[in-house]
Design a protein around this motif. Structure first.
Motif, PDB file in Angstrom:
ATOM      1  N   GLY A  28      57.390 -33.411  47.003  1.00  0.00           N
ATOM      2  CA  GLY A  28      56.920 -34.392  46.197  1.00  0.00           C
ATOM      3  C   GLY A  28      55.595 -34.917  46.427  1.00  0.00           C
ATOM      4  O   GLY A  28      55.113 -35.980  45.752  1.00  0.00           O
ATOM      5  N   ASP A  29      54.645 -34.171  47.095  1.00  0.00           N
ATOM      6  CA  ASP A  29      53.363 -34.475  47.075  1.00  0.00           C
ATOM      7  C   ASP A  29      52.566 -33.802  45.887  1.00  0.00           C
ATOM      8  O   ASP A  29      52.663 -32.927  45.113  1.00  0.00           O
ATOM      9  N   ARG A  30      51.745 -34.566  45.341  1.00  0.00           N
ATOM     10  CA  ARG A  30      50.808 -34.358  44.183  1.00  0.00           C
ATOM     11  C   ARG A  30      49.401 -33.938  44.679  1.00  0.00           C
ATOM     12  O   ARG A  30      48.792 -34.620  45.728  1.00  0.00           O
ATOM     13  N   VAL A  31      48.771 -32.858  44.463  1.00  0.00           N
ATOM     14  CA  VAL A  31      47.394 -32.588  44.755  1.00  0.00           C
ATOM     15  C   VAL A  31      46.564 -32.282  43.456  1.00  0.00           C
ATOM     16  O   VAL A  31      46.762 -31.480  42.676  1.00  0.00           O
ATOM     17  N   ASP A  32      45.760 -33.369  43.260  1.00  0.00           N
ATOM     18  CA  ASP A  32      44.861 -33.591  42.187  1.00  0.00           C
ATOM     19  C   ASP A  32      43.988 -32.333  42.382  1.00  0.00           C
ATOM     20  O   ASP A  32      43.235 -32.315  43.158  1.00  0.00           O
ATOM     21  N   CYS A  33      43.549 -31.435  41.116  1.00  0.00           N
ATOM     22  CA  CYS A  33      43.003 -30.178  41.443  1.00  0.00           C
ATOM     23  C   CYS A  33      42.324 -29.988  39.885  1.00  0.00           C
ATOM     24  O   CYS A  33      42.952 -30.441  38.827  1.00  0.00           O
ATOM     25  N   GLY A  34      41.266 -29.081  39.806  1.00  0.00           N
ATOM     26  CA  GLY A  34      40.926 -28.476  38.565  1.00  0.00           C
ATOM     27  C   GLY A  34      41.067 -27.218  38.153  1.00  0.00           C
ATOM     28  O   GLY A  34      40.691 -26.464  37.338  1.00  0.00           O
ATOM     29  N   PHE A  35      41.761 -26.452  39.278  1.00  0.00           N
ATOM     30  CA  PHE A  35      42.084 -25.016  39.200  1.00  0.00           C
ATOM     31  C   PHE A  35      43.360 -24.686  40.208  1.00  0.00           C
ATOM     32  O   PHE A  35      43.526 -25.095  41.092  1.00  0.00           O
ATOM     33  N   VAL A  36      44.387 -23.966  39.486  1.00  0.00           N
ATOM     34  CA  VAL A  36      45.603 -23.497  40.129  1.00  0.00           C
ATOM     35  C   VAL A  36      45.361 -21.890  40.115  1.00  0.00           C
ATOM     36  O   VAL A  36      45.436 -21.533  39.249  1.00  0.00           O
ATOM     37  N   GLY A  37      45.469 -21.286  41.422  1.00  0.00           N
ATOM     38  CA  GLY A  37      45.513 -19.969  41.603  1.00  0.00           C
ATOM     39  C   GLY A  37      46.974 -19.529  41.960  1.00  0.00           C
ATOM     40  O   GLY A  37      47.490 -20.065  42.875  1.00  0.00           O
ATOM     41  N   LEU A  38      47.304 -18.721  41.128  1.00  0.00           N
ATOM     42  CA  LEU A  38      48.782 -18.167  41.259  1.00  0.00           C
ATOM     43  C   LEU A  38      48.655 -16.796  41.958  1.00  0.00           C
ATOM     44  O   LEU A  38      48.426 -15.748  41.245  1.00  0.00           O
ATOM     45  N   THR A  39      49.015 -16.637  43.348  1.00  0.00           N
ATOM     46  CA  THR A  39      48.863 -15.376  43.963  1.00  0.00           C
ATOM     47  C   THR A  39      50.143 -15.160  44.787  1.00  0.00           C
ATOM     48  O   THR A  39      50.098 -14.626  45.922  1.00  0.00           O
ATOM     49  N   ALA A  40      51.139 -15.451  44.127  1.00  0.00           N
ATOM     50  CA  ALA A  40      52.438 -15.112  44.854  1.00  0.00           C
ATOM     51  C   ALA A  40      52.801 -13.865  44.480  1.00  0.00           C
ATOM     52  O   ALA A  40      53.915 -13.646  44.065  1.00  0.00           O
ATOM     53  N   GLY A  41      52.013 -12.737  44.892  1.00  0.00           N
ATOM     54  CA  GLY A  41      52.253 -11.429  44.634  1.00  0.00           C
ATOM     55  C   GLY A  41      52.093 -10.873  43.161  1.00  0.00           C
ATOM     56  O   GLY A  41      51.842 -11.553  42.571  1.00  0.00           O
ATOM     57  N   VAL A  42      52.315  -9.608  43.153  1.00  0.00           N
ATOM     58  CA  VAL A  42      52.234  -8.952  41.730  1.00  0.00           C
ATOM     59  C   VAL A  42      53.342  -8.024  41.507  1.00  0.00           C
ATOM     60  O   VAL A  42      54.229  -7.679  42.388  1.00  0.00           O
ATOM     61  N   HIS A  43      53.647  -7.628  40.173  1.00  0.00           N
ATOM     62  CA  HIS A  43      54.651  -6.898  39.901  1.00  0.00           C
ATOM     63  C   HIS A  43      54.099  -5.776  38.972  1.00  0.00           C
ATOM     64  O   HIS A  43      53.081  -5.854  38.203  1.00  0.00           O
ATOM     65  N   PRO A  44      54.742  -4.713  38.580  1.00  0.00           N
ATOM     66  CA  PRO A  44      54.013  -3.620  37.666  1.00  0.00           C
ATOM     67  C   PRO A  44      54.149  -4.157  36.305  1.00  0.00           C
ATOM     68  O   PRO A  44      54.881  -4.679  35.766  1.00  0.00           O
ATOM     69  N   ASN A  45      52.936  -3.842  35.800  1.00  0.00           N
ATOM     70  CA  ASN A  45      52.796  -4.341  34.581  1.00  0.00           C
ATOM     71  C   ASN A  45      53.388  -3.460  33.593  1.00  0.00           C
ATOM     72  O   ASN A  45      52.638  -2.600  32.662  1.00  0.00           O
ATOM     73  N   THR A  46      54.665  -3.628  33.087  1.00  0.00           N
ATOM     74  CA  THR A  46      55.321  -2.845  32.267  1.00  0.00           C
ATOM     75  C   THR A  46      56.152  -3.432  31.027  1.00  0.00           C
ATOM     76  O   THR A  46      56.795  -2.832  30.391  1.00  0.00           O
ATOM     77  N   ASP A  47      55.804  -4.612  30.797  1.00  0.00           N
ATOM     78  CA  ASP A  47      56.332  -5.199  29.583  1.00  0.00           C
ATOM     79  C   ASP A  47      56.360  -4.699  28.343  1.00  0.00           C
ATOM     80  O   ASP A  47      57.573  -4.779  27.511  1.00  0.00           O
ATOM     81  N   PHE A  48      55.176  -3.934  28.037  1.00  0.00           N
ATOM     82  CA  PHE A  48      55.196  -3.335  26.854  1.00  0.00           C
ATOM     83  C   PHE A  48      55.920  -1.948  26.594  1.00  0.00           C
ATOM     84  O   PHE A  48      56.011  -1.432  25.555  1.00  0.00           O
ATOM     85  N   LEU A  49      56.577  -1.748  27.755  1.00  0.00           N
ATOM     86  CA  LEU A  49      57.611  -0.407  27.767  1.00  0.00           C
ATOM     87  C   LEU A  49      59.055  -0.733  27.797  1.00  0.00           C
ATOM     88  O   LEU A  49      59.798   0.257  27.643  1.00  0.00           O
ATOM     89  N   LYS A  50      59.257  -2.007  27.405  1.00  0.00           N
ATOM     90  CA  LYS A  50      60.853  -2.429  27.727  1.00  0.00           C
ATOM     91  C   LYS A  50      61.499  -1.690  26.565  1.00  0.00           C
ATOM     92  O   LYS A  50      62.905  -1.158  26.840  1.00  0.00           O
TER      93      LYS A  50
END
Length: 445
Positions: free
Chosen positions: A223-245
């Protein structure tokens, strides 16, 4: 024969270079990210001012024409394997005889409200770096989501410009799914020492829109609010394969390959972060988003296509990273939650920023792994001990030859041996002093 390579990262470029060394085949490297190959691991140093963008390009621009490697900037929208054809976003087509897919990873998103707002980015691509630069001017607060290696790199980047950072980590301790408890606690302390607002057991719930399509705050699951001007999403990565579906290429986490990098479709191969090995060797993962494995795969697939089939064998697991000022190395099997037969010998310096962990099998006394914080060991020495399944007592008595720190640094191998003697009721003494000549003689033996 025309060999098309999708992706100009370390995997794709290594494949192109070795195909050229081994053949006169036509080579085309395709990338939607950049015109030229750059060292992805150096992105943070561009932001921190240690390197210029051109310094991260290992090859001069003339290199590609001289080596007859064609570069194409474009986004592949579809692979039509029935016609051996690539379809591009702009409607153009390209034929190939063999295709290597080396399209890397993409940052994870978990459906957070606001995750696609402006000023919300990962830290993987050149475009991510450009976004960080764009929003850093006058930035008063950044929020980073995810407690892995990319997250702590981003925290260090902002910290280098004195931009306050709030770091949301859902685990009870930083990277505790990989690091043993003591090393994880060490990293926690070091993050706090660098004045990062580390919030453990805290998850992102929502990113707030400022009304103009840009992030202005992050709301946590508490429930905490952190005012900010940038959010970095670094919760891991996954193979870049959407175009191969809809391509007919079999996938699970990544593109499924055998030990020769072959997919289920003839003449199509996959390497690097986007590839998933169907039967990984013991001690290795099916998907390994690691620089050195990408390089190895690139060289290996070139031989498989141009010369002779060689099964992929990355050898003993190792990795290295940096947590602000603390260097980290791991060799072999070091588990955050080890089984009962994995015995640890753990030494930590009184300054809380250096440690040595040696793992061995209780039943066989064979060495299993090394985990190092703030201390450097020689890769070749550790690998030889692990490959030969050396007895832990022989390793400990000769541990000094593994030390890679400069000559006048303090050494701690005797203290590690002392801890083992106390644990095992032994009275062993060191056999060799640290020196390059001792290490060299050992490696030749």
């Amino acid at each position: 024969m025309h060999i098309a390579i999708i992706g100009n990262g370390i995997s794709g470029i290594t494949a192109a270079r070795f195909i050229r060394k081994l053949s006169d085949h036509k080579i085309t490297v395709i990338s939607a990210e950049t015109d030229y190959f750059f060292s992805r691991t150096a992105l943070m140093y561009i932001y921190m001012g240690h390197m210029r963008r051109q310094d991260t390009q290992p090859y001069e621009n003339w290199f590609w024409e001289k080596n007859r490697i064609d570069l194409k900037r474009g986004f592949v929208e579809k692979v039509n394997h029935q016609n051996n054809e690539l379809l591009f976003e702009d409607g153009k087509k390209m034929s190939y005889d063999k295709l290597i897919i080396a399209c890397g990873s993409t940052p994870n998103k978990f459906g957070w409200p606001g995750q696609d707002l402006d000023a919300v980015h990962g830290m993987y691509s050149m475009q991510d770096l450009e976004a960080m630069e764009k929003y850093s001017d006058g930035l008063k607060q950044a929020v980073i989501v995810g407690g892995g290696l990319i997250g702590i790199e981003m925290a260090e980047m902002f910290h280098s410009r004195n931009i306050p950072v709030t770091f949301l980590v859902r685990e009870a301790s930083f990277w505790n799914g990989v690091l043993p408890a003591e090393e994880s606690a060490m990293v926690n302390r070091h993050i706090f020492e660098n004045h990062i607002d580390l919030r453990l057991e805290t998850e992102l719930k929502e990113i707030v829109d400022d009304g103009n399509g840009k992030a202005c705050a992050a709301i946590t699951n508490k429930g905490d609010r952190v005012d900010c001007g940038f959010v970095g999403l670094t919760a891991g990565v996954h193979p870049n394969t959407d175009f191969l579906k809809d391509s007919g290429i079999e996938m699970k986490k990544g593109i499924l390959i055998n030990e020769f990098f072959e997919t289920n479709i003839p003449n199509i191969y996959a390497i690097g972060d986007c590839a998933e090995i169907q039967n990984p060797l013991p001690g290795r993962r099916s998907v390994e988003a690691i620089w050195y494995t990408g390089r190895m795969m690139g060289e290996n697939v070139a031989y498989n296509i141009c010369k002779q089939k060689i099964a992929y064998d990355p050898g003993i697991w190792f990795n290295s990273a940096k947590f602000f000022e603390i260097e980290y190395q791991v060799y072999g099997t070091v588990l955050a939650k080890p089984p009962e037969n994995h015995i640890s010998i753990y030494w930590e310096h009184s300054d809380g920023k250096k440690s040595i962990r040696v793992i061995y099998d209780k039943d066989t006394n064979k060495i299993l792994g090394f985990n190092l914080m703030g201390v450097r060991f020689r890769h070749e020495v550790c690998e030889k001990w692990l490959r030969e399944k050396t007895n832990v007592e022989e390793v400990l008595q000769n541990l000094a030859i593994a030390n890679f720190d400069p000559e006048f640094y303090k050494t701690y191998e005797d203290q590690v041996l002392k801890i083992y003697n106390q644990q095992a009721g032994r009275n062993l003494t060191s056999q060799k002093k640290r020196s390059w000549s001792n290490a060299f003689s050992f490696l030749k033996s």
